[in-house]
Scaffold this motif. Structure first.
Motif, PDB file in Angstrom:
ATOM      1  N   GLU A 175       0.810  -1.201   0.000  1.00 43.68           N
ATOM      2  CA  GLU A 175       0.000   0.000   0.000  1.00 43.68           C
ATOM      3  C   GLU A 175       0.853   1.264   0.000  1.00 43.68           C
ATOM      4  N   ALA A 176       1.989   1.192   0.639  1.00 42.78           N
ATOM      5  CA  ALA A 176       2.846   2.377   0.719  1.00 42.78           C
ATOM      6  C   ALA A 176       3.271   2.816  -0.672  1.00 42.78           C
ATOM      7  N   ILE A 177       3.693   1.838  -1.461  1.00 42.43           N
ATOM      8  CA  ILE A 177       4.100   2.151  -2.837  1.00 42.43           C
ATOM      9  C   ILE A 177       2.919   2.708  -3.604  1.00 42.43           C
ATOM     10  N   LEU A 178       1.790   2.051  -3.413  1.00 44.02           N
ATOM     11  CA  LEU A 178       0.590   2.429  -4.144  1.00 44.02           C
ATOM     12  C   LEU A 178       0.213   3.879  -3.869  1.00 44.02           C
ATOM     13  N   ARG A 179       0.246   4.231  -2.590  1.00 44.25           N
ATOM     14  CA  ARG A 179      -0.148   5.591  -2.227  1.00 44.25           C
ATOM     15  C   ARG A 179       0.806   6.624  -2.836  1.00 44.25           C
ATOM     16  N   PHE A 194      -1.820  11.596  -9.827  1.00 48.02           N
ATOM     17  CA  PHE A 194      -2.712  12.752  -9.908  1.00 48.02           C
ATOM     18  C   PHE A 194      -1.950  14.009 -10.290  1.00 48.02           C
ATOM     19  N   ARG A 195      -0.756  14.093  -9.767  1.00 45.71           N
ATOM     20  CA  ARG A 195       0.106  15.207 -10.148  1.00 45.71           C
ATOM     21  C   ARG A 195       0.354  15.154 -11.664  1.00 45.71           C
ATOM     22  N   TRP A 196       0.620  13.964 -12.096  1.00 44.96           N
ATOM     23  CA  TRP A 196       0.942  13.742 -13.502  1.00 44.96           C
ATOM     24  C   TRP A 196      -0.250  14.080 -14.404  1.00 44.96           C
ATOM     25  N   ASP A 231     -16.429   5.530   7.010  1.00 42.99           N
ATOM     26  CA  ASP A 231     -16.484   6.824   7.681  1.00 42.99           C
ATOM     27  C   ASP A 231     -15.692   7.892   6.934  1.00 42.99           C
ATOM     28  N   GLN A 232     -15.335   7.596   5.732  1.00 49.18           N
ATOM     29  CA  GLN A 232     -14.757   8.634   4.895  1.00 49.18           C
ATOM     30  C   GLN A 232     -15.360   8.509   3.503  1.00 49.18           C
ATOM     31  N   LEU A 233     -15.009   9.447   2.679  1.00 48.46           N
ATOM     32  CA  LEU A 233     -15.671   9.477   1.373  1.00 48.46           C
ATOM     33  C   LEU A 233     -15.329   8.260   0.543  1.00 48.46           C
ATOM     34  N   THR A 234     -14.075   7.846   0.616  1.00 50.39           N
ATOM     35  CA  THR A 234     -13.686   6.673  -0.163  1.00 50.39           C
ATOM     36  C   THR A 234     -13.045   5.656   0.763  1.00 50.39           C
ATOM     37  N   ARG A 235     -13.064   4.449   0.319  1.00 54.43           N
ATOM     38  CA  ARG A 235     -12.602   3.369   1.177  1.00 54.43           C
ATOM     39  C   ARG A 235     -11.111   3.489   1.484  1.00 54.43           C
ATOM     40  N   HIS A 236     -10.365   3.979   0.513  1.00 50.06           N
ATOM     41  CA  HIS A 236      -8.924   4.048   0.716  1.00 50.06           C
ATOM     42  C   HIS A 236      -8.424   5.475   0.814  1.00 50.06           C
ATOM     43  N   GLY A 237      -9.347   6.370   1.089  1.00 46.63           N
ATOM     44  CA  GLY A 237      -8.932   7.748   1.329  1.00 46.63           C
ATOM     45  C   GLY A 237      -8.352   8.440   0.122  1.00 46.63           C
ATOM     46  N   LEU A 238      -8.916   8.169  -1.047  1.00 47.76           N
ATOM     47  CA  LEU A 238      -8.401   8.806  -2.254  1.00 47.76           C
ATOM     48  C   LEU A 238      -8.642  10.307  -2.244  1.00 47.76           C
ATOM     49  N   GLU A 239      -9.637  10.721  -1.418  1.00 44.35           N
ATOM     50  CA  GLU A 239      -9.967  12.143  -1.430  1.00 44.35           C
ATOM     51  C   GLU A 239      -8.804  13.008  -0.983  1.00 44.35           C
ATOM     52  N   GLU A 240      -7.824  12.371  -0.328  1.00 44.69           N
ATOM     53  CA  GLU A 240      -6.691  13.195   0.080  1.00 44.69           C
ATOM     54  C   GLU A 240      -5.789  13.544  -1.108  1.00 44.69           C
ATOM     55  N   TYR A 241      -5.936  12.814  -2.175  1.00 48.18           N
ATOM     56  CA  TYR A 241      -5.144  13.127  -3.372  1.00 48.18           C
ATOM     57  C   TYR A 241      -5.906  14.028  -4.333  1.00 48.18           C
TER      58      TYR A 241
END
Lengths: 585, 109
Positions: A154-158, A165-167, A184-194
């Protein structure tokens, strides 16, 4: 390129928008998704994320001339094509014409062994290749989170996602990334932070066995957006987010009046019926004749040559036609002439928003002047009261904007109390007719009154209406000391009144006769007296005559005797004749 | 990069005949990661499959369209095309134990 225009005319530089072409969504977001930035679309299973993404691409390619890339992590290319074909999207054709590239990315975790460090450069390469090969402006990643299931680290993935997204931003493509809704968040893996530029949340809620889809723009950096939850639906032309119409209250207003088809009812409404383009609520308990009044209204409209759309949620069109035939309303010819159109659907057939969309579609295709909805309360079953109210608001708004007169019937459940929902719905309505049952004397009778009618002097009177072989007949209900009387009671009361009138007439005649009789008697008396008097007078005259004659005779005799006795004065004959005569008597 | 050798262990775990091993290494340009991966892979093959393996290096920068075929996401990726079934190992292959499991090669005993 018509897609780059900002909606507002203010001189402030607005975020460039990328129109989605999805009905309603562009209105809510003020022109579309942020151009050149990623947008996160999240939601639970089956709420339409993929479809929204596909529609974004397809409409981009078809309407805005922007090719797109679809990176599918869940469905294969063939599956996708088949799935969206039912919605009228020719994905296969667009792929063939190189307007859209679909890249199915799939990793089976069990088949992959991890050994040492890696990055997701392969994904970048593929994406880059796809974008460059079509000159894509739009990119969809559906569902990126599938990667979390396929790649163990997961670390690599994140780290790689952040880079991705930058790209994408650097690449200048407008991207839509779909993600599963987390607990309890918008997406299961917290994609909203990106992805923080625009987040759209889709929901599929089931309430009382009826599913409704909702869309909410959670976040839209640097732009105004509607923050409400908007119902949306997936129809056979893709997604449409409601409201389709404007949210303002600035309809054109007509002062034209249209007849209801019931002359007495027109009379109650200031003599000329309803305003064109007004919304009319018709409430009543079961069996009070709501449909009949509605059908009358429809027929009157058709007779004026206006197109009428009749939404029926309880009866089939044929049933309505048959039933109306029984009271002398012939709807069939109107249907045949294409002036009247029925649309019948069971309320529970689908959710409220679907009903609304179907109705909108019908209205758009048929272009009616009058819309009848019978009954609107049935739709309450298809959603909560507040949803239903919102739906009716939208519908009323929409119809008013198009100057369409609308008649909604509403069922009141028993009793005389008005239902809460109706009371709240009534504020949307310009006119409100109430149909009621009056029970008594072993019968039920229907009465009607105008509860409100905005902008016209309307009758405050209760009217009884009768349904007969030849339609509706509105009559005055009897209102007296004993309250409102209807039906046979009204008839009885009328008979009673008639009898009373007759009695008083008779009495008056009798009195008249009495007077006449008295006068006659009096006259008889008078004539009796007069004849008495006349007899008496005649007698007296006769006596007087006799006396005169006798006096004359006496005078003559006395003169004769004076002459005989040689009396001196001639005068004595006149002056002393009478006393002398009296004394001698 | 192509080497063909005679069979070494006739009775392998799956009664695998001495067939040619076809391996593909996907890289993007000459990065350290890809070079490490290639040398690691080569080392393992030399010690376990000497003479009967073939490694094809595919540079996705030059041939991006090839990424789709083997579902390449991660770089570097090794795909064992033959013998069947296809197996995939991702990473710079520094973890030899995992690499051997991934390639379905028993660690040399």
């Amino acid at each position: 390129m018509k897609n780059n225009r900002p909606k507002s005319t203010s001189p402030v530089v607005h975020l460039p928008k990328c129109p989605t072409g999805i009905q309603g969504l562009d209105e809510i977001t003020g022109g579309g998704l942020p151009r050149g930035r990623p947008t996160l679309v999240c939601g639970g299973a089956g709420c339409g994320k993929t479809l929204l993404a596909v529609e974004f691409l397809v409409r981009g390619a078809v309407q805005f001339g922007e090719p797109g890339v679809f990176m599918a992590f869940e469905e294969t290319e063939a599956e996708l094509k088949a799935n969206v074909a039912s919605l009228g999207f020719d994905l296969a054709g667009l792929v063939q014409r190189k307007k859209i590239v679909i890249d199915y990315v799939h990793i089976e975790r069990s088949e992959v062994q991890e050994s040492g460090e890696y990055d997701l450069e392969g994904l970048f390469v593929r994406l880059n290749h796809a974008i460059d090969s079509t000159g894509a402006k739009r990119v969809v990643l559906d569902t990126l989170e599938a990667l979390f299931a396929s790649l163990p680290n997961e670390a690599i993935l994140r780290a790689e996602l952040r880079r991705l997204f930058r790209w994408l931003k650097d690449k200048g493509v407008t991207a839509v990334i779909t993600a599963e809704r987390g607990r309890d968040q918008l997406t299961r893996h917290g994609l909203e932070e990106y992805v923080s530029d625009c987040v759209i949340l889709l929901e599929h809620r089931v309430y009382d066995q009826i599913a409704t889809r909702n869309l909410r723009v959670v976040k839209y950096r640097g732009a105004l957006h509607g923050t409400n939850e908007f119902p949306f639906l997936i129809g056979d032309e893709g997604i449409s987010v409601l409201p389709i119409t404007s949210l303002g209250l600035n309809h054109k207003i007509s002062s034209e009046r249209i007849a209801t088809g019931i002359p007495r009812l027109d009379a109650m409404l200031g003599g000329r019926g309803f305003f064109r383009g007004s919304s009319i609520l018709l409430t009543g308990t079961p069996g009070t004749g709501k449909t009949i009044v509605a059908a009358n209204f429809a027929q009157a409209a058709c007779r004026r040559g206006e197109r009428t759309l009749f939404f029926s949620f309880e009866e089939s069109p044929n049933q309505i036609i048959r039933n109306m035939h029984s009271i002398g309303l012939r709807l069939e010819p109107l249907v045949k002439r294409g002036l009247l159109r029925f649309h019948a659907a069971r309320p529970s057939l689908y959710g409220l928003e679907m009903h609304l969309a179907t109705m909108f579609k019908e209205i758009v295709t048929f272009q009616p002047d009058v819309v009848v909805m019978d009954p609107i309360t049935s739709l309450m079953d298809a959603g909560t009261a507040s949803e239903c109210r919102a739906m009716v608001t939208r519908l009323v708004d929409y119809l008013k904007a198009g100057q369409v007169t609308s008649l909604f019937t509403s069922l009141t459940q028993g009793g005389h109390a008005l239902q809460q929902s109706e009371a709240s719905m009534s504020s949307l309505m310009d006119a409100w007719l109430l149909l009621q049952d009056y029970e008594g004397n072993g019968e039920r009778n229907r009465v009607l009154y105008v509860l409100k009618a905005r902008g016209m002097a309307h009758s405050n009177q209760i009217r009884e209406f009768l349904i007969s072989d030849h339609g509706i007949d509105v009559v005055d209900a009897y209102i007296g000391a004993s309250g409102v009387l209807t039906g046979s009671a009204r008839a009885a009361q009328a008979a009673l009144e008639k009898a009373a009138v007759l009695a008083s007439q008779q009495e008056a005649a009798q009195l008249k006769r009495e007077v006449e009789r008295k006068r006659a008697a009096l006259e008889r008396q008078i004539s009796g007296l007069r004849s008495d008097y006349e007899t008496e007078a005649m007698e007296l005259r006769r006596i007087a005559e006799q006396v005169g004659t006798r006096t004359f005779v006496l005078g003559t005799e006395r003169a004769a005797s004076g002459i005989l006795r040689q009396a001196d004065a001639k005068v004595a004959v006149g002056t002393r004749g009478k006393p002398g005569h009296g004394r001698r008597n | 990069m192509k080497t063909k050798t005679v069979r070494r262990r006739a009775s392998d775990s799956h009664r695998r005949p001495a067939k040619l091993w076809q391996l593909r290494l996907y890289v993007t340009g000459q990065t350290t990661k890809s070079q490490t991966a290639f040398s690691n892979l080569k080392k393992i093959c030399e010690s376990h499959l000497k003479g009967r393996y073939r490694i094809t290096v595919i540079d996705l920068v030059k041939q991006p369209q090839l990424a789709k075929g083997d579902q390449i996401l991660a770089i570097p990726t090794v795909v064992r095309k033959l013998p069947k079934p296809v197996r995939t190992i991702i990473g710079n292959l520094s973890d030899t134990a995992h690499l051997l499991v991934g390639l379905d090669l028993r660690p040399a005993d």
